[in-house]
Design an enzyme around this catalytic site. Sequence first.
Site, short mmCIF file in Angstrom:
data_model
loop_
_atom_site.label_atom_id
_atom_site.label_comp_id
_atom_site.label_asym_id
_atom_site.label_seq_id
_atom_site.Cartn_x
_atom_site.Cartn_y
_atom_site.Cartn_z
N GLY A 12 0.96 -0.96 0.14
CA GLY A 12 -0.04 0.00 0.05
C GLY A 12 0.91 1.33 0.00
N TYR A 146 -14.85 -1.86 8.87
CA TYR A 146 -13.44 -1.74 9.19
C TYR A 146 -12.89 -1.84 10.39
CZ TYR A 146 -9.58 1.72 9.29
OH TYR A 146 -8.40 2.48 9.55
N LYS A 150 -10.18 -4.58 11.71
CA LYS A 150 -9.16 -4.23 12.39
C LYS A 150 -9.12 -4.88 13.77
CE LYS A 150 -7.27 -1.04 9.95
NZ LYS A 150 -6.08 -1.29 9.33
C1 AKB Z 1 -10.39 6.31 9.10
O1 AKB Z 1 -10.91 7.46 9.20
O2 AKB Z 1 -10.84 5.57 8.47
C2 AKB Z 1 -8.93 6.35 9.41
C3 AKB Z 1 -8.87 5.84 10.69
C4 AKB Z 1 -8.85 6.67 11.79
O3 AKB Z 1 -8.40 4.61 11.00
N1 AKB Z 1 -8.37 7.56 9.19
#
Ligand code: AKB
Length: 323
Positions: A12, A146, A150
Site C-alpha cells: 500500500g 473496517y 481491525k
Molecule cells: C479512517 O478515518 O478510516 C482512518 C482511521 C482513523 O482509521 N483515518
Amino acid sequence: MDVNDRRILVTGALGQIGSELVPALRARVGPARVVASDIRMPRPDSPLSEGLFEHVDCTELRQIQDLVRRHDIGAIYHLAGVLSAVGEDWPHVAWDVNMGGLYRILEVARQNRCVLFFPSSIGAFGPTTPRERTPQDTLQRPQTIYGITKVAGELLCDYYARRFGVDTRGLRLPGIISYVAPPGGGTTDYAVEIFHHAIRYRRYTCFLRADTRLDMMYMPDTLRAIIALMEAEPVRLHHRNAFNVTAMSITPAELPQAIRRHVPEFVIDYRIDPVRQAIADSWPRSLDDSAARAQWGWAPAYDLEAMTADMLERLAERLGNEL
Ligand code: AKB
C-alpha cells in the site's frame, strides 16, 4: 529488531502513510533495501518510482510469496487496506482486502521469518468502549466493517506471534494529518481536506458536527512512532501489538481556530454526512497511550498549534499558493 541485511517491503506504498514511510525508510536503511509495492503503479514523477517498486495484489498469496523470496524480504510494513467510510460503501471488498490481505501477509511472514508491522486504528473500538481516555485494554465491539477487520487483525497478529513466533507489531492509529498524499476515504479525512480548502478557497464545508472530538496525529509523528516501535527491544513490548497512540484530541470547531491564526479570513460551515457522523460517534474521543509511552518511549512532537503552522506552510508551498 534484527533484520540483518534483508530488505523491507511496504505494501500500500502509494497511500497516505506509505507515500511518506517509504522515503523515510529509504533514508534510514538505504534505498536498495526498501521495496515499495501497491496494487496501483506510481506516476512517473512520483518519488516512489525512483527506487524498487513492485506491482502486487495483497490478496494473491503467490504474488506476495514470489516478491518476498525474490527480494529476500525480512520485514513487512503492511499498509494496504480499505478505510472506514469506503468500507461502509463496499463491505465485501473491505473484508477481502483487509482480512484476506493480512492473513496472506501473515502466512508469508511465517514461512519466510519476516517481522510484520500492522496498522490498527481508533476504528477498532465501538460505542460500548469507554470514550474518554480509552484504555489500552478494554471492550472492543466496533460496528463498522473496517473496525471489525481491525480487531480481527489485531487478534490474528497476536495469534501468529504466540502460536508461530512471528514478530508482529502494531499501532492503533488515530486520524493522520499530512500534506503529501491524501487519505483514501476515512472518517477523519476532514482534518486533511480542511487545510487544502483553507489554502485554496478560504472556506470549508465539514461533513462532521462541530463538536465531534477525535484523536489525530501529524505525519512526522506517525513515521517516528512506526519506526520506533519496529526498532524497540522485544523484551520491553508486553503488548507488541495494537498500541494506542495519539498526539492531539480535537474537534472540527477547534481546528479552524488554529488555522485562523495564519489565515484570518478562513470560515467553516457544516453539512453532516450521516454515515461518517455515525462512525465518528462510535469512536473514542481521546485515547490513553500510556502503554506506548512506557513500553517503547512514545512521545509526540506536534500538538495542534505546531501541526497547523507546519502543515499550512508546507501544503501552501506544495500547492504553489500564497498563505
Ligand atoms: C479512517 O478515518 O478510516 C482512518 C482511521 C482513523 O482509521 N483515518
